[in-house]
Design a protein around this motif. Structure first.
Motif, PDB file in Angstrom:
ATOM      1  N   GLU A 283       0.832  -1.205   0.000  1.00  0.00           N
ATOM      2  CA  GLU A 283       0.000   0.000   0.000  1.00  0.00           C
ATOM      3  C   GLU A 283       0.865   1.253   0.000  1.00  0.00           C
ATOM      4  O   GLU A 283       0.546   2.250  -0.675  1.00  0.00           O
ATOM      5  CB  GLU A 283      -0.922  -0.020   1.217  1.00  0.00           C
ATOM      6  N   HIS A 284       1.948   1.232   0.742  1.00  0.00           N
ATOM      7  CA  HIS A 284       2.864   2.382   0.771  1.00  0.00           C
ATOM      8  C   HIS A 284       3.425   2.661  -0.623  1.00  0.00           C
ATOM      9  O   HIS A 284       3.467   3.825  -1.066  1.00  0.00           O
ATOM     10  CB  HIS A 284       3.996   2.105   1.747  1.00  0.00           C
TER      11      HIS A 284
ATOM     12  N   ARG B 190       2.117   1.875  -3.432  1.00  0.00           N
ATOM     13  CA  ARG B 190       1.027   2.380  -4.291  1.00  0.00           C
ATOM     14  C   ARG B 190       0.814   3.872  -4.060  1.00  0.00           C
ATOM     15  O   ARG B 190       0.687   4.656  -5.018  1.00  0.00           O
ATOM     16  CB  ARG B 190      -0.261   1.602  -4.000  1.00  0.00           C
ATOM     17  N   ARG B 191       0.818   4.287  -2.804  1.00  0.00           N
ATOM     18  CA  ARG B 191       0.625   5.702  -2.488  1.00  0.00           C
ATOM     19  C   ARG B 191       1.786   6.556  -2.997  1.00  0.00           C
ATOM     20  O   ARG B 191       1.582   7.672  -3.496  1.00  0.00           O
ATOM     21  CB  ARG B 191       0.459   5.878  -0.970  1.00  0.00           C
ATOM     22  N   GLU B 192       2.991   6.034  -2.859  1.00  0.00           N
ATOM     23  CA  GLU B 192       4.154   6.773  -3.347  1.00  0.00           C
ATOM     24  C   GLU B 192       4.112   6.913  -4.866  1.00  0.00           C
ATOM     25  O   GLU B 192       4.512   7.949  -5.410  1.00  0.00           O
ATOM     26  CB  GLU B 192       5.443   6.064  -2.921  1.00  0.00           C
TER      27      GLU B 192
ATOM     28  N   LEU C  74       1.425   7.117  -6.663  1.00  0.00           N
ATOM     29  CA  LEU C  74       0.410   8.127  -6.986  1.00  0.00           C
ATOM     30  C   LEU C  74       0.986   9.532  -6.902  1.00  0.00           C
ATOM     31  O   LEU C  74       0.591  10.420  -7.677  1.00  0.00           O
ATOM     32  CB  LEU C  74      -0.782   7.998  -6.039  1.00  0.00           C
ATOM     33  N   LYS C  75       1.921   9.757  -5.987  1.00  0.00           N
ATOM     34  CA  LYS C  75       2.512  11.080  -5.826  1.00  0.00           C
ATOM     35  C   LYS C  75       3.325  11.504  -7.046  1.00  0.00           C
ATOM     36  O   LYS C  75       3.550  12.706  -7.259  1.00  0.00           O
ATOM     37  CB  LYS C  75       3.400  11.109  -4.583  1.00  0.00           C
TER      38      LYS C  75
ATOM     39  N   ARG D 111      -3.333  10.128 -11.676  1.00  0.00           N
ATOM     40  CA  ARG D 111      -3.781   9.601 -10.384  1.00  0.00           C
ATOM     41  C   ARG D 111      -5.221   9.111 -10.465  1.00  0.00           C
ATOM     42  O   ARG D 111      -5.559   8.077  -9.884  1.00  0.00           O
ATOM     43  CB  ARG D 111      -3.651  10.678  -9.306  1.00  0.00           C
TER      44      ARG D 111
ATOM     45  N   GLU E  59      -6.316   5.293  -9.663  1.00  0.00           N
ATOM     46  CA  GLU E  59      -7.273   4.981  -8.606  1.00  0.00           C
ATOM     47  C   GLU E  59      -8.448   4.188  -9.160  1.00  0.00           C
ATOM     48  O   GLU E  59      -8.944   3.249  -8.514  1.00  0.00           O
ATOM     49  CB  GLU E  59      -7.774   6.274  -7.951  1.00  0.00           C
TER      50      GLU E  59
ATOM     51  N   GLU F 298      -5.526   1.638  10.072  1.00  0.00           N
ATOM     52  CA  GLU F 298      -4.979   2.889   9.550  1.00  0.00           C
ATOM     53  C   GLU F 298      -3.918   3.450  10.499  1.00  0.00           C
ATOM     54  O   GLU F 298      -2.947   4.068  10.066  1.00  0.00           O
ATOM     55  CB  GLU F 298      -6.096   3.914   9.342  1.00  0.00           C
TER      56      GLU F 298
ATOM     57  N   GLU G 129       4.419   4.013   8.003  1.00  0.00           N
ATOM     58  CA  GLU G 129       4.959   5.023   7.086  1.00  0.00           C
ATOM     59  C   GLU G 129       5.884   5.988   7.826  1.00  0.00           C
ATOM     60  O   GLU G 129       6.891   6.445   7.266  1.00  0.00           O
ATOM     61  CB  GLU G 129       3.820   5.776   6.401  1.00  0.00           C
TER      62      GLU G 129
END
Length: 454
Positions: free
Chosen positions: A200-201, A203-205, A207-208, A215, A219, A359, A366
């Motif tokens: 997940e980390h 994936r979020r990175e 997106l940045k 994005r 998503e 969460e 993170e």
């Protein structure tokens, strides 16, 4: 005798399952409960023809995953050769083993076995000393080592007595191995949680790094994959009548109306020892897992499939394994088939319905990664500064070296030059005012005294 039961269970379907299963089966070896005789089971041969038993030779090497695996197996192998010790095993339950009662029987084993155990212990002590020495060399000396952490790794052996194998050694070995292997599932869950959070980390990175349109598309694709993965047939509750009947029908090819728990048990007790071990239980869940996971689908993660298999096996063990010996006997299985949970089970929630982390855990994870990255960046800066300082010092050394070389060359040139001596004069001859003294001209107006003649 079925002491080598675990060696028959080492045919892996993939690397991850092999490692976990082998470790769990070797717990039977550690606790020494694998010497039980197989329980004969009657089968209705009018309904099903049991497969012929084929003896499988044990593999040459079996690894529990413990760093003292070889020592553990060699000790157990020699203890098994002692008739007195083998007989005591039949009358010792798991709680007595854990409390150290079995270890006291070491005093009654044969001299030959004790002598061999002494030799094995001396070899293991030598191995540990070599490991400590290697660790010291790597970490730069004794002052930098965490001795408490190091000794904790060697709790399975009484290193204060390096020469003979005593009751305390066997007691430590059994307790340490039992504890280490029983914690294996817990460690697997933690490893899976870290895997999911890292996924997940990342994936979020990712997106940045995208613009707003990118994005949005990413998503949408992510949500589409989640939806596709969740769109699967109903998963039966593990260990329930519905789940076992499905195996009976699809895997065994038998009429579900003829389902018989005893026959089912015998069919899937593949090694014929009268127990369902953890591997045999996990094999019963393959049909359920195939409903959710397909290795050819982008949306299905095979690491998650193995975690789901582990969850199913743990659930059934918790429900059925009443004496907590990590085995399901025929009696335990038949008792479970009469319970309401077997006949009318609740629905089973798969992993997508039970996120592996909260969460809050994700936030802490993170933050931990950010601190690690910050520390790494600081170390990189420190190393860069050290490099620049070393380069500056090297430049200074090079300049000093050049100056020294030039000075040496100058001295060599002076040594190689020959100085001419002054010209000789006759006695009484006036060299004149321009004469040189020691090769140097006289100053103007200087009068040189001339000695008088007789």
């Amino acid at each position: 005798m079925y002491f080598l039961i675990i060696f028959k269970l080492c045919e892996p379907t993939d690397k991850m399952r092999w490692g976990r299963r082998l470790s769990l089966h070797c717990l039977l070896l550690v606790t020494l409960l694998g010497v039980l005789e197989a329980v004969p089971i009657s089968v209705d041969k009018t309904k099903v023809q049991p497969p012929e038993e084929q003896a499988k030779p044990p593999p040459e090497s079996v690894d529990t995953g413990l760093h003292y695996d070889r020592y553990l197996r060699e000790v157990i192998d020699f203890l098994e050769k002692d008739q007195h010790f083998r007989e005591k095993l039949h009358n010792t339950d798991m709680e007595d083993i854990k409390e150290g009662k079995l270890a006291k029987e070491l005093d009654f084993v044969s001299h030959h076995v004790r002598t061999k155990l002494d030799e094995l212990k001396r070899q293991e002590v030598s191995r540990l000393r070599a490991l400590i020495k290697a660790k010291q060399d790597v970490e730069g000396g004794k002052d930098m080592m965490d001795h408490q952490a190091l000794l904790k790794q060697f709790e399975y052996l009484n290193h204060n007595n390096p020469h003979t194998f005593e009751v305390e050694d066997l007691d430590r070995l059994i307790k340490s191995a039992t504890k280490d292997l029983e914690n294996f599932d817990k460690e697997r869950h933690e490893e899976f949680k870290r895997y999911e959070m890292m996924k997940e980390h990342e994936r979020r990175e990712h997106l940045k790094t995208l613009d707003e349109d990118g994005r949005k598309k990413e998503e949408e694709h992510y949500e589409e994959m989640k939806k596709k993965h969740a769109d699967h047939p109903k998963v039966n509750h593990p260990g329930s009548q519905d789940q076992l009947k499905e195996v009976w029908e699809e895997a065994d090819g038998l009429d579900p109306e003829d389902f018989d728990p005893k026959t089912f048990f015998n069919l899937h007790d593949t090694n014929g020892d009268g127990y369902f071990d953890e591997q045999e239980l996990e094999s019963l869940f393959t049909k359920e897992l195939e409903k959710v996971y397909d290795p050819t689908n982008e949306e299905d993660d095979m690491v998650e499939m193995e975690e789901e298999r582990l969850r199913m096996r743990e659930h059934v063990m918790n429900e059925v394994d009443t004496n907590k010996d990590r085995l399901v006997s025929m009696d335990e299985f038949l008792v479970a088939t009469k319970k309401k949970e077997f006949l009318e089970p609740e629905s089973w929630e798969t992993l997508e319905q039970n996120q592996a982390y909260t969460e809050e855990e994700m936030r802490e994870f993170e933050e931990h990664l950010a601190r690690e990255e910050q520390d790494l960046n600081q170390k990189t800066l420190d190393l860069q500064k050290q490099k620049e300082e070393l380069e500056r010092q090297q430049e200074q050394l090079n300049a000093q070296k050049l100056e020294l070389q030039q000075a040496v060359e100058h001295m060599e040139r002076l040594k190689s030059q020959k100085v001419e001596p002054p010209a000789e004069h006759n006695v009484g001859e006036n060299p004149g005012p321009a004469a040189a003294v020691d090769g140097q001209p006289l100053p103007p107006g200087h009068m040189q005294d001339v000695p008088a003649h007789s």
